[in-house]
Design a protein around this motif. Sequence first.
Motif, PDB file in Angstrom:
ATOM      1  N   TRP A   1      -3.721 -16.756   1.075  1.00  0.00           N
ATOM      2  CA  TRP A   1      -4.772 -15.758   0.930  1.00  0.00           C
ATOM      3  C   TRP A   1      -6.094 -16.204   1.534  1.00  0.00           C
ATOM      4  CZ3 TRP A   1      -4.228 -12.899  -4.420  1.00  0.00           C
ATOM      5  CH2 TRP A   1      -3.035 -12.178  -4.428  1.00  0.00           C
TER       6      TRP A   1
ATOM      7  N   GLN B   1       2.699 -14.110  -5.409  1.00  0.00           N
ATOM      8  CA  GLN B   1       2.646 -14.630  -4.048  1.00  0.00           C
ATOM      9  C   GLN B   1       3.070 -16.100  -4.010  1.00  0.00           C
ATOM     10  OE1 GLN B   1       2.348 -13.592  -1.107  1.00  0.00           O
ATOM     11  NE2 GLN B   1       1.456 -15.183   0.187  1.00  0.00           N
TER      12      GLN B   1
ATOM     13  N   ASP C   1       2.678  -7.039  -5.744  1.00  0.00           N
ATOM     14  CA  ASP C   1       1.608  -7.140  -4.757  1.00  0.00           C
ATOM     15  C   ASP C   1       1.906  -6.234  -3.570  1.00  0.00           C
ATOM     16  OD1 ASP C   1      -0.782  -8.145  -3.669  1.00  0.00           O
ATOM     17  OD2 ASP C   1       0.320  -9.592  -2.461  1.00  0.00           O
TER      18      ASP C   1
ATOM     19  N   CYS D   1       0.663  -2.339  -3.476  1.00  0.00           N
ATOM     20  CA  CYS D   1      -0.392  -1.361  -3.272  1.00  0.00           C
ATOM     21  C   CYS D   1      -1.013  -1.014  -4.620  1.00  0.00           C
ATOM     22  CB  CYS D   1       0.134  -0.097  -2.596  1.00  0.00           C
ATOM     23  SG  CYS D   1       1.406   0.757  -3.553  1.00  0.00           S
TER      24      CYS D   1
ATOM     25  N   TRP E   1      -5.457   0.538  -1.766  1.00  0.00           N
ATOM     26  CA  TRP E   1      -5.131  -0.516  -0.816  1.00  0.00           C
ATOM     27  C   TRP E   1      -3.619  -0.651  -0.699  1.00  0.00           C
ATOM     28  CZ3 TRP E   1      -1.952  -4.183  -2.695  1.00  0.00           C
ATOM     29  CH2 TRP E   1      -1.960  -4.427  -4.084  1.00  0.00           C
ATOM     30  N   THR E   2      -3.206  -1.202   0.421  1.00  0.00           N
ATOM     31  CA  THR E   2      -1.794  -1.525   0.592  1.00  0.00           C
ATOM     32  C   THR E   2      -1.677  -2.794   1.409  1.00  0.00           C
ATOM     33  OG1 THR E   2       0.390  -0.667   1.212  1.00  0.00           O
ATOM     34  CG2 THR E   2      -1.431  -0.198   2.715  1.00  0.00           C
ATOM     35  N   SER E   3      -0.645  -3.557   1.154  1.00  0.00           N
ATOM     36  CA  SER E   3      -0.408  -4.799   1.900  1.00  0.00           C
ATOM     37  C   SER E   3       0.788  -4.610   2.824  1.00  0.00           C
ATOM     38  CB  SER E   3      -0.159  -5.972   0.939  1.00  0.00           C
ATOM     39  OG  SER E   3       0.916  -5.693   0.068  1.00  0.00           O
TER      40      SER E   3
ATOM     41  N   ARG F   1       3.241  -6.692   5.306  1.00  0.00           N
ATOM     42  CA  ARG F   1       3.651  -8.043   5.662  1.00  0.00           C
ATOM     43  C   ARG F   1       4.157  -8.110   7.099  1.00  0.00           C
ATOM     44  NH1 ARG F   1       3.553 -11.428   1.445  1.00  0.00           N
ATOM     45  NH2 ARG F   1       3.602 -10.544  -0.653  1.00  0.00           N
TER      46      ARG F   1
ATOM     47  N   THR G   1      -0.034 -11.488   6.018  1.00  0.00           N
ATOM     48  CA  THR G   1      -0.102 -10.163   5.408  1.00  0.00           C
ATOM     49  C   THR G   1      -1.377  -9.478   5.863  1.00  0.00           C
ATOM     50  OG1 THR G   1       1.047 -10.943   3.420  1.00  0.00           O
ATOM     51  CG2 THR G   1      -0.144  -8.857   3.246  1.00  0.00           C
TER      52      THR G   1
ATOM     53  N   VAL H   1      -3.987  -6.422   4.947  1.00  0.00           N
ATOM     54  CA  VAL H   1      -4.392  -5.579   3.830  1.00  0.00           C
ATOM     55  C   VAL H   1      -5.373  -4.533   4.347  1.00  0.00           C
ATOM     56  CG1 VAL H   1      -5.416  -5.525   1.534  1.00  0.00           C
ATOM     57  CG2 VAL H   1      -4.163  -7.535   2.297  1.00  0.00           C
TER      58      VAL H   1
ATOM     59  N   ARG I   1      -7.692  -6.604  -4.268  1.00  0.00           N
ATOM     60  CA  ARG I   1      -6.594  -6.864  -3.344  1.00  0.00           C
ATOM     61  C   ARG I   1      -6.825  -8.145  -2.572  1.00  0.00           C
ATOM     62  NH1 ARG I   1      -2.652  -8.748  -1.772  1.00  0.00           N
ATOM     63  NH2 ARG I   1      -2.477  -8.972   0.418  1.00  0.00           N
TER      64      ARG I   1
END
Length: 216
Positions: free
Chosen positions: A77, A130, A166, A168, A185-187, A189, A197, A199, A215
């Motif tokens: 992250w 994660q 993890d 959205c 939000w959405t992740s 990959r 990732t 975001v 997020r």
Amino acid sequence: MSWYTWIEQGRANVSAQVLDAIARVLGLSADQRIYMRRLAGLNADYIDARYTPDKRELIPYVDNWNQGPAYVLDRYWNVITANDQFHTLWAATQRRINIVEHFFTDPHARTLYPLWESAAPTLTGRFRSQASRYPDDPEFRCLTRRLVTTSPAFAQLWAQHLVTDDACGPDSLFHPGTGPQKYMWTSLRFADRTGLTMVVYLPCHDAPSGALAERA
């Protein structure tokens, strides 16, 4: 190549260690290793330890998202690159930012996240989810030890063993020009072997009520 053929045909029952050794001997690429792991029914979340992300290649992904903040994270992250809206909201400079570390140790986070107290458990659960993807990675242990030492709030929540998806969700961020703003939000990959990732945030005036998650 008989081992490879047997694995493709489902005739070989091998461990992950044996399979990785075969891959090294055969000089298989990352994609081939993942494919072979899947054929053997093993975890295919292969991480290429030699992979180093090229920031220049990732910049267009975030710069072309103009709906809200967007950034690309590595597996820990750490923000690799981000668009202007991210830099405005996070008050970020060129220094490296780790999303979870910023949230729990940077005073600015209390301003950025109007619902900080509600977001903290969700963020902690998502970070544990994660970290569970990389159980043998010592960097995660170093990061969590540092956070436990520097943030009593993180230490308390981490001890609760919270786990959260993890993918959205809703969020609320404070914009210095317009005040509180609701987002979804959405992740997204990248290939598993990269550990990356992306975001993205989308402004939302009707975001679901309740604890709004941060997020990373």
